[in-house]
Design an enzyme around this catalytic site. Structure first.
Site, short mmCIF file in Angstrom:
data_model
loop_
_atom_site.label_atom_id
_atom_site.label_comp_id
_atom_site.label_asym_id
_atom_site.label_seq_id
_atom_site.Cartn_x
_atom_site.Cartn_y
_atom_site.Cartn_z
N ASP A 11 30.30 78.64 61.92
CA ASP A 11 29.16 77.93 61.42
C ASP A 11 29.09 77.08 60.57
OD1 ASP A 11 27.03 78.71 59.98
OD2 ASP A 11 27.87 79.83 58.82
N GLU A 71 27.05 78.24 66.02
CA GLU A 71 25.02 78.75 65.57
C GLU A 71 24.91 77.75 66.15
OE1 GLU A 71 24.41 82.21 63.07
OE2 GLU A 71 24.95 80.58 61.09
N ASP A 143 30.94 82.07 54.82
CA ASP A 143 30.70 81.25 55.69
C ASP A 143 31.71 81.74 56.75
OD1 ASP A 143 29.02 78.88 54.64
OD2 ASP A 143 30.46 79.29 53.49
#
Length: 176
Positions: A11, A71, A143
């Protein structure tokens, strides 16, 4: 064919980049590691990207994932923040590719749909399902939970792709 793989989920963020590593064995998921890579907000962008690259390179060396999943960038109204996030995302894509690890990309809604069942899930719902799917994982930051969710999403996509002939599946051949 049953999938056996180690997946690194990322991420990306310039201040905190979340990472999550899972092992997949058929329909079983096992938590391996998770955390965040912090960078110094007072450092130059170039230095922060160097720190991120070095940390991801270390993770790739230490855990030897078979696949990586990143992502996609969420575009918001602040163009400067979006651009800086794009820099971090570029490093997150480059580090595994440079190590020879196939990299997939998923949008936030696709990740949420794979983990929670709906693309409109709240972050708290995603974190709850990640903890449920990976019992024993002591996730300390959102996160890291998001990165694990990206890895889980890729595991689900690999399972679907494994039902297809290998030559027809870009996920299994590394062409994704």
């Amino acid at each position: 064919m049953a999938i056996r793989a180690r997946i690194l989920g990322i991420d990306p963020g310039l201040r905190f980049t979340g990472f999550g590593i899972i092992d997949v064995d058929g329909n079983r998921l096992r938590h391996v590691a998770d955390g965040v890579i912090p960078t110094d907000g007072d450092a130059s962008v170039a230095e922060r990207l160097r720190v991120l690259d070095a940390a991801l390179t270390r993770l790739l060396h230490d855990y030897a994932p078979d696949f990586a999943a990143v992502e996609e960038t969420y575009v918001n109204r602040n163009a400067t923040a979006t651009l800086k996030l794009g820099y971090a995302r570029g490093v997150a894509l480059l580090a595994p590719a440079r190590a020879g690890v196939p990299v997939a990309e998923y949008g936030a809604k696709t990740v949420k749909r794979a983990v929670v069942g709906t693309g409109n899930a709240e972050k708290s719902q995603v974190a709850l399902m990640v903890r449920r799917l990976l019992p024993g994982a002591a996730i300390k930051r959102a996160d890291a939970a998001d990165a694990l969710a990206v890895a889980i999403c890729h595991a689900h996509h690999l399972a679907t792709a494994s039902a297809m002939p290998v030559s027809a599946s870009p996920l299994l051949t590394g062409a994704a």
